[in-house]
Write an enzyme that holds these catalytic residues in place. Structure first.
Site, PDB file in Angstrom:
ATOM      1  N   CYS A  69      50.901  90.613  10.795  1.00  0.00           N
ATOM      2  CA  CYS A  69      50.772  90.679  12.191  1.00  0.00           C
ATOM      3  C   CYS A  69      50.699  92.184  12.729  1.00  0.00           C
ATOM      4  O   CYS A  69      51.637  92.810  12.721  1.00  0.00           O
ATOM      5  CB  CYS A  69      51.853  90.153  12.885  1.00  0.00           C
ATOM      6  SG  CYS A  69      51.935  90.524  14.616  1.00  0.00           S
ATOM      7  N   CYS A  72      52.625  93.308  15.565  1.00  0.00           N
ATOM      8  CA  CYS A  72      54.289  93.437  14.939  1.00  0.00           C
ATOM      9  C   CYS A  72      54.374  94.707  14.604  1.00  0.00           C
ATOM     10  O   CYS A  72      55.290  95.347  14.666  1.00  0.00           O
ATOM     11  CB  CYS A  72      54.492  92.392  14.124  1.00  0.00           C
ATOM     12  SG  CYS A  72      54.188  90.576  14.754  1.00  0.00           S
TER      13      CYS A  72
END
Ligand code: ZN
Length: 144
Positions: A69, A72
């Protein structure tokens, strides 16, 4: 009012009793002697997360993330900085969503990164999407 904080060791998971009038940032685990606070988030498994939520008397701030991600990964250094600002009042943890499907279902994680703030083991606030360190700290303090 309580005069003892229960702090879960981020290394071995032992439950430590730390007097609130002593500087928690300097406290060490009675079991493994590791520092209880290092100003860094702790990566946890689902089982260790449950221990932290059950036994910590201080609030827990959880970052649900995954290695694939992008947002993230870009938030990771911000979360690191937030740990330096929020510890030892708050325990900052990171949970890899790929290894924590039961927890993600229980928390109803819709997208990541997702932040969850817990008091006494119960979620009191959640936020989806990446945030800068200052925003993470302000959001946490506003919800405590
Ligand atoms: Zn320990």
């Amino acid at each position: 009012m309580t005069t003892i904080n229960q702090i879960v060791c981020p290394v071995c998971g032992a439950i430590n009793r730390v007097p609130v009038d002593r500087p928690a940032a300097a406290a060490r685990c009675g079991s493994c002697k590791s520092a209880l606070f290092t100003a860094h988030p702790t990566e946890v498994t689902e089982a260790m997360l449950d221990t932290h939520l059950r036994a910590n008397s201080i609030p827990v701030l959880l970052d649900v993330w995954a290695p694939w991600c992008g947002p993230c990964r870009s938030m990771a250094p911000q979360f690191e900085r937030a740990a330096a600002m929020l510890e030892p009042e708050v325990r900052l943890l990171k949970l890899n969503a790929d290894d924590a499907q039961a927890t993600c279902a229980r928390l109803r994680v819709q997208g990541i990164p997702a932040l969850y703030l817990f008091r006494n083991g119960q979620p009191v606030a959640q936020s989806a999407g990446a945030m800068a360190a200052d925003a993470i700290v302000a959001w946490t303090r506003n919800n405590l």
